[in-house]
Design a protein around this motif. Structure first.
Motif, PDB file in Angstrom:
ATOM      1  N   SER A 451       0.838  -1.210   0.000  1.00 46.04           N
ATOM      2  CA  SER A 451       0.000   0.000   0.000  1.00 46.04           C
ATOM      3  C   SER A 451       0.867   1.253   0.000  1.00 46.04           C
ATOM      4  CB  SER A 451      -0.928   0.000   1.216  1.00 46.04           C
ATOM      5  OG  SER A 451      -1.816  -1.092   1.172  1.00 46.04           O
ATOM      6  N   TYR A 452       1.927   1.244   0.794  1.00 41.09           N
ATOM      7  CA  TYR A 452       2.839   2.396   0.814  1.00 41.09           C
ATOM      8  C   TYR A 452       3.473   2.609  -0.559  1.00 41.09           C
ATOM      9  CZ  TYR A 452       2.784   2.851   5.946  1.00 41.09           C
ATOM     10  OH  TYR A 452       2.426   3.066   7.249  1.00 41.09           O
ATOM     11  N   LEU A 453       3.946   1.545  -1.187  1.00 39.24           N
ATOM     12  CA  LEU A 453       4.590   1.669  -2.495  1.00 39.24           C
ATOM     13  C   LEU A 453       3.620   2.164  -3.551  1.00 39.24           C
ATOM     14  CD1 LEU A 453       6.731  -1.614  -2.561  1.00 39.24           C
ATOM     15  CD2 LEU A 453       7.556   0.724  -2.230  1.00 39.24           C
ATOM     16  N   LYS A 454       2.373   1.740  -3.454  1.00 35.81           N
ATOM     17  CA  LYS A 454       1.371   2.134  -4.432  1.00 35.81           C
ATOM     18  C   LYS A 454       0.917   3.579  -4.239  1.00 35.81           C
ATOM     19  CE  LYS A 454      -3.153   0.726  -6.240  1.00 35.81           C
ATOM     20  NZ  LYS A 454      -4.274  -0.262  -6.104  1.00 35.81           N
ATOM     21  N   GLU A 455       0.842   4.005  -2.995  1.00 39.07           N
ATOM     22  CA  GLU A 455       0.306   5.329  -2.694  1.00 39.07           C
ATOM     23  C   GLU A 455       1.352   6.436  -2.779  1.00 39.07           C
ATOM     24  OE1 GLU A 455      -2.344   7.474   0.870  1.00 39.07           O
ATOM     25  OE2 GLU A 455      -1.806   5.335   0.966  1.00 39.07           O
ATOM     26  N   PHE A 456       2.603   6.114  -2.429  1.00 40.71           N
ATOM     27  CA  PHE A 456       3.640   7.141  -2.373  1.00 40.71           C
ATOM     28  C   PHE A 456       4.765   6.792  -3.351  1.00 40.71           C
ATOM     29  CE2 PHE A 456       1.838   6.773   1.951  1.00 40.71           C
ATOM     30  CZ  PHE A 456       1.250   8.029   2.044  1.00 40.71           C
ATOM     31  N   ARG A 457       4.937   7.635  -4.350  1.00 38.62           N
ATOM     32  CA  ARG A 457       5.981   7.400  -5.340  1.00 38.62           C
ATOM     33  C   ARG A 457       7.377   7.588  -4.762  1.00 38.62           C
ATOM     34  NH1 ARG A 457       3.769  10.390 -10.875  1.00 38.62           N
ATOM     35  NH2 ARG A 457       1.865   9.139 -11.111  1.00 38.62           N
ATOM     36  N   ASP A 458       7.509   8.417  -3.736  1.00 37.75           N
ATOM     37  CA  ASP A 458       8.818   8.695  -3.151  1.00 37.75           C
ATOM     38  C   ASP A 458       9.075   7.833  -1.918  1.00 37.75           C
ATOM     39  OD1 ASP A 458       6.777   9.938  -1.781  1.00 37.75           O
ATOM     40  OD2 ASP A 458       7.972  11.679  -1.196  1.00 37.75           O
TER      41      ASP A 458
END
Length: 471
Positions: A451-458
Motif C-alpha cells: 500500500s505504501y509503495l502504491k500510494e507514495f511514489r517517493d
C-alpha cells in the motif's frame, strides 16, 4: 399589468423577492413596489435566502437589482454559456446573481416562455411555476421559474462548470443483481459515505458500517472518501452492494481479546482449584522465572489495553462481529495453553539458568519499548478523526530508527518480544504462538508495504516489510 402583478401569489417553500424590469422590488408577492424599498428588500433577500431576477425583451437585466447586488456581494454572475440549448433570435443577455438558497427567475416579454424552458432544462430542480396559473402568463407576459433544489446558489456556477450534471445512482445486490435502490439527483461531488447514508434511509437494516459498495460484483470495496465524479462511471452509476454482516467496533474487539489472556493467565498463575489438583490449589512456584514470566505477560497485555484506549487511531471504525470469536479463540486459547505449562508444578527452569533469563528479559523489555515508541510515532502521523496517510519516518527517539529499514517496525518489535518470552520460559507453546504470530504479522506487513509503495511514489526503496534486508 401592474394591477395584475399586485395579485398575491405564494410560492411554496420560498419567500419570493421580485425585481421588476424598471428596478422596483417586491417582497413576498408579485406586487410592484417603488425603488426606495430596494435596499431593505436586498437585506431581506440575503437573510431569508431568496431572490428573483427579471429579464425583459425590452430592457434586459435590471441594472439596480442585478448588477448592484453583484457588486455589493462580490459575487460573479452565472455566465450565459452555462445554460445549454439554443435560444430564440434576439433573446436578451441575462444574468443570475448567486446569493443563498432558492431563487425565482421572472422573464417578461415576447420570448419569456422560450427562455423559461431553456433555463428549466439547464438547472436541476428548476420548475416552471407559472404554468399552473397560466392566465398570469397570458395577461402579463410574465413567466416564473422556481429553483427548488436545496443547493447554495453561490456554488451553482462552479458545480455546473466543474462537476457536470446531477448523477443517478443505481444500487444492485452483488449476488442476485436485484435492484435495491435508485437515487436520483445525487451531487457529483458526493462521497461513497454520503451515498451509504442515502441508501440506509431506504434500507435501515443495513447501516453504513455494514455496507460494501463496489463497481464490480467481485471487485474491491470502494472507500468512504471516494468521490462519485472521480469514479469511472457516467452520470448514471451502477454500484453493487454486499452485506458485511453485523459489525462491532475495533475498540471493543481489542479490549475483549486482550483482557481475556490477562485474566486467564492469572488463573493458572494463582493455581485456582480444578486446574492442577487439590494439593496445589493456590500454591506458588519456587522458580523465579515463573513469577518473572507472569509479570512480563501481564505487562504486555496491560500495555495493549492502554494503547487501545489512549494511543491507537483506527482507520476503520468497525469490523465484522464474527471476527471477535476468531480472535478471542486465538488469543485466549494460546494464553491458556502456555500458562498451563509455565505455571505447572512440574515446570523446570531454562537450561542455561539465570543468564538465559536475563538475556531474554533484556530482549523483551527493549522490544516492548520499541513497540510502544512506534505506536506513538504512528499516532502522531494521523490527526484525530481523520484517515490521512503519510510516510512514517524516524524521529529523535532511537527506537523509531528502525523505520529506515522496515515499513512495519511495530510488528518487528512485537515478534521480538515474543521471541524473548519464548527464550525466557523455554516453553514450546510460547514458541508456537510466536511462530503463528510472526506468520500473520508478515502477511499484514506485506500488505501495508504494498500500500505504501502504491500510494507514495517517493517511498524509501531500502525498506522491507518486517525484517531488514530479508523480508
Amino acid at each position: 399589468m401592474q394591477e395584475a402583478l399586485r395579485q398575491p401569489l405564494s410560492l411554496p417553500g420560498h419567500l419570493c423577492v421580485v425585481s421588476g424590469g424598471d428596478g422596483s422590488f417586491s417582497l413576498g408577492t408579485l406586487s410592484v413596489l417603488g425603488p426606495r424599498e430596494l435596499e431593505a428588500c436586498e437585506e431581506r433577500a440575503q437573510s431569508l435566502g431568496s431572490l428573483v431576477v427579471t429579464c425583459s425583451a425590452e430592457s434586459g437585466p435590471s441594472k439596480t437589482s442585478v448588477l448592484e447586488l453583484e457588486h455589493r456581494e462580490g459575487r460573479g454572475c452565472l455566465p450565459d454559456d452555462h445554460i445549454p440549448g439554443p435560444l430564440p433570435p434576439f433573446f436578451p443577455r441575462w444574468h443570475l446573481t448567486p446569493l443563498f438558497g432558492a431563487v425565482v427567475v421572472v422573464w417578461r416579454g415576447l420570448w419569456a416562455q422560450a427562455g423559461a424552458s431553456a433555463l428549466a432544462a439547464a438547472l436541476p430542480g428548476c420548475v416552471p411555476w407559472a404554468r399552473a396559473p397560466s392566465f398570469l402568463s397570458c395577461i402579463t407576459g410574465v413567466t416564473v421559474l422556481s429553483l427548488q433544489a436545496p443547493v447554495r446558489l453561490g456554488e451553482l456556477g462552479r458545480r455546473r462548470s466543474q462537476h457536470g450534471p446531477w448523477h443517478e445512482v443505481e444500487i444492485l445486490d452483488a449476488k442476485t443483481r436485484e435492484k435495491l435502490c435508485f437515487l436520483d439527483k445525487v451531487e457529483p461531488h458526493a462521497t461513497i459515505a454520503e451515498i451509504k447514508n442515502l441508501f440506509t434511509k431506504t434500507h435501515p437494516q443495513w447501516y453504513p458500517a455494514r455496507q460494501s459498495l463496489r463497481l464490480d460484483p467481485k471487485g474491491k470495496s470502494l472507500k468512504d472518501e471516494d468521490v462519485l465524479q472521480k469514479l469511472p462511471v457516467g452520470t448514471t452509476a451502477t454500484l453493487y452492494f454486499r452485506d458485511l454482516g453485523a459489525q462491532i467496533s475495533w475498540v471493543t474487539v481489542f479490549l475483549t481479546e486482550y483482557a481475556g489472556p490477562l485474566f486467564i493467565y492469572l488463573l493458572f498463575y494463582f493455581r485456582v482449584p480444578f486446574i492442577y489438583g487439590h494439593k496445589y490449589d493456590f500454591t506458588s512456584s519456587r522458580h523465579t522465572v515463573v513469577h518473572l514470566a507472569c509479570i512480563c505477560h501481564s505487562f504486555h497485555y496491560i500495555k495493549r489495553l492502554l494503547e487501545t484506549l489512549f494511543v491507537h487511531r483506527f482507520s476503520h471504525g468497525t469490523m465484522p462481529l464474527r471476527n471477535i470469536f476468531k480472535n478471542c479463540t486465538y488469543y485466549w486459547g494460546f494464553a491458556a495453553w502456555m500458562a498451563y505449562y509455565i505455571n505447572h508444578p512440574l515446570y523446570t527452569p531454562p537450561t542455561y539458568g539465570a543468564q538465559q533469563v536475563k538475556l531474554a528479559l533484556a530482549i523483551f523489555v527493549i522490544c516492548q519499548l520499541g513497540n510502544f515508541s512506534i505506536h506513538m510515532a504512528l499516532r502522531d502521523l494521523r490527526p484525530a478523526g481523520s484517515k490521512t496517510r503519510k510516510i512514517p519516518y524516524p524521529t529523535k527517539n532511537p527506537f523509531t530508527w528502525l523505520f529506515l529499514l522496515v515499513s512495519c517496525p511495530n510488528y518487528t518489535y512485537e515478534v521480538g518480544s515474543w521471541i524473548g518470552f519464548a527464550i525466557m520460559t523455554q516453553c514450546l507453546p510460547v514458541a508456537l504462538f510466536s511462530l503463528v504470530g510472526f506468520t500473520q504479522m508478515t502477511i499484514w506487513a506485506k500488505g501495508k508495504h504494498r500500500s505504501y509503495l502504491k500510494e507514495f511514489r517517493d517511498y524509501p526503496p531500502l525498506r522491507m516489510p518486517i525484517i531488514p534486508f530479508l523480508l
